[in-house]
Design an enzyme around this catalytic site. Structure first.
Site, short mmCIF file in Angstrom:
data_model
loop_
_atom_site.label_atom_id
_atom_site.label_comp_id
_atom_site.label_asym_id
_atom_site.label_seq_id
_atom_site.Cartn_x
_atom_site.Cartn_y
_atom_site.Cartn_z
N LYS A 65 0.86 -1.18 0.00
CA LYS A 65 0.00 0.00 0.00
C LYS A 65 0.89 1.23 0.00
CE LYS A 65 -3.77 2.30 2.48
NZ LYS A 65 -4.67 2.25 3.66
N LYS A 84 -2.11 -1.60 -3.71
CA LYS A 84 -2.98 -0.43 -3.68
C LYS A 84 -2.12 0.83 -3.73
CE LYS A 84 -6.41 1.82 -0.67
NZ LYS A 84 -7.09 1.79 0.65
#
Length: 325
Positions: free
Chosen positions: A199, A251
């Site tokens: 992320k 992400k």
């Protein structure tokens, strides 16, 4: 009659829609998709999110309704995010059985049973008054290990509320192992963990922060990954798999398709990618100005994420796509 002797004519496989569909190498199905949804505490009507056209903060009733719609359309699951009325430094609403996220998980699971995957975001950012994904120490730094203690409690609370799977998104070191142990020790060994493994500290989260009414001041660069780093993502992903993650995630999606490809090639568990709020906002803004074909761009971006190696895609377009756009 052709003027040229060309034994290789790849265009033969593009001559008609039927031909193109037959030889297509990548496809996206509703069962590949997860719909992120927001539920607001004590809401009596849905609240539109201005930077994410068509996305709302749901009431409990509309949350249940949209979850049923997702089930009926063949979408794989919903990922719930809570929007509480009050916050504190410890994010205590995250572990309260009567906190909005746990109430929402319970309501959706009661409504859909096992016909739709019910997933919970496991992070403190929606619940802390400082907006960080963990608790702070005396110097104002995110305290990794103190945060893990709360994550363990969150995991059990969400499992007790009925979540089939949890999405730990805080990027704390060791979070997957701690969460897996807490679930197993509490008798929830059948609850899956989708690790937000890679992320990144991205500029693409702005609309999401409106959606959850984030209180963040500053940034999350001390725990989310540096966008300049690629190899680091493999280290994070392999550590999560080693600690018991059932699925891994990258992400955002589109700015990190190279990372997604790397992780998908290295992993031995399913890999997901999250088409985040900023990616959606860019599509919507460009389409509103007439600069792109909105529906084609939605299909193209989702296809690119699958083509890069994701077997699961979290996207705000999941329900619309499943209904055929």
């Amino acid at each position: 009659m052709s003027t040229y002797d060309l034994p290789h004519r790849p265009r033969r496989l593009r001559t008609s829609p039927v031909m193109r569909n037959m030889v297509a190498e990548t496809s996206v199905a509703p069962s590949d998709l997860i719909l992120p949804v927001f539920v607001r505490e004590n809401a009596t009507e849905n609240t539109p999110i201005s930077s994410m056209p068509g996305v709302v903060q749901h009431t409990l009733d509309s949350l249940v309704d949209v979850s049923k719609q997702a089930r009926d359309a063949g979408v794989a699951g919903v990922m719930l995010f809570g929007v509480p009325e009050t916050k504190d430094a410890q994010g205590s609403g995250s572990i309260d059985p009567d906190g909005i996220l746990n109430v929402g998980l319970r309501a959706v699971r009661d409504a859909v049973g096992d016909d739709l995957l019910v997933m919970g975001d496991l992070c403190l950012d929606e619940f802390t008054d400082h907006g960080h994904c963990g608790v702070l120490d005396a110097q104002g730094r995110v305290d990794n290990d103190a945060t893990l203690d709360i994550y363990a409690q969150m995991a059990v609370a969400q499992a007790q509320a009925g979540a089939h799977a949890l999405g730990p998104s805080g990027m704390m070191d060791g979070q997957i192992g701690v969460i897996r142990a807490a679930l197993d020790l509490s008798g929830h060994d059948d609850v899956a963990v989708m690790a937000y493994s890679a992320k990144y500290a991205s500029a693409a989260y702005g609309p999401f922060r409106e959606a959850v009414q984030s209180s963040l001041q500053g940034d999350r660069a001390t725990y989310q990954q540096d966008p300049r780093n690629r190899t680091e993502s493999l280290r994070e992903a392999m550590l999560d798999e080693e600690q018991g993650a059932d699925m891994l995630m990258v992400k955002p999606a589109l700015p990190y398709l190279d990372v997604l490809s790397d992780v998908a090639q290295a992993a031995t568990v399913p890999v997901a990618a999250y088409q985040v709020s900023g990616e959606m906002a860019m599509i919507e803004a460009a389409a509103a100005n007439g600069w792109i074909d909105r529906e084609r761009m939605i299909r193209e971006t989702l296809t690119s994420i699958k083509r890069a190696g994701a077997s699961i895609v979290l996207t705000y377009y999941a329900l619309e796509f499943a209904r055929g756009l």
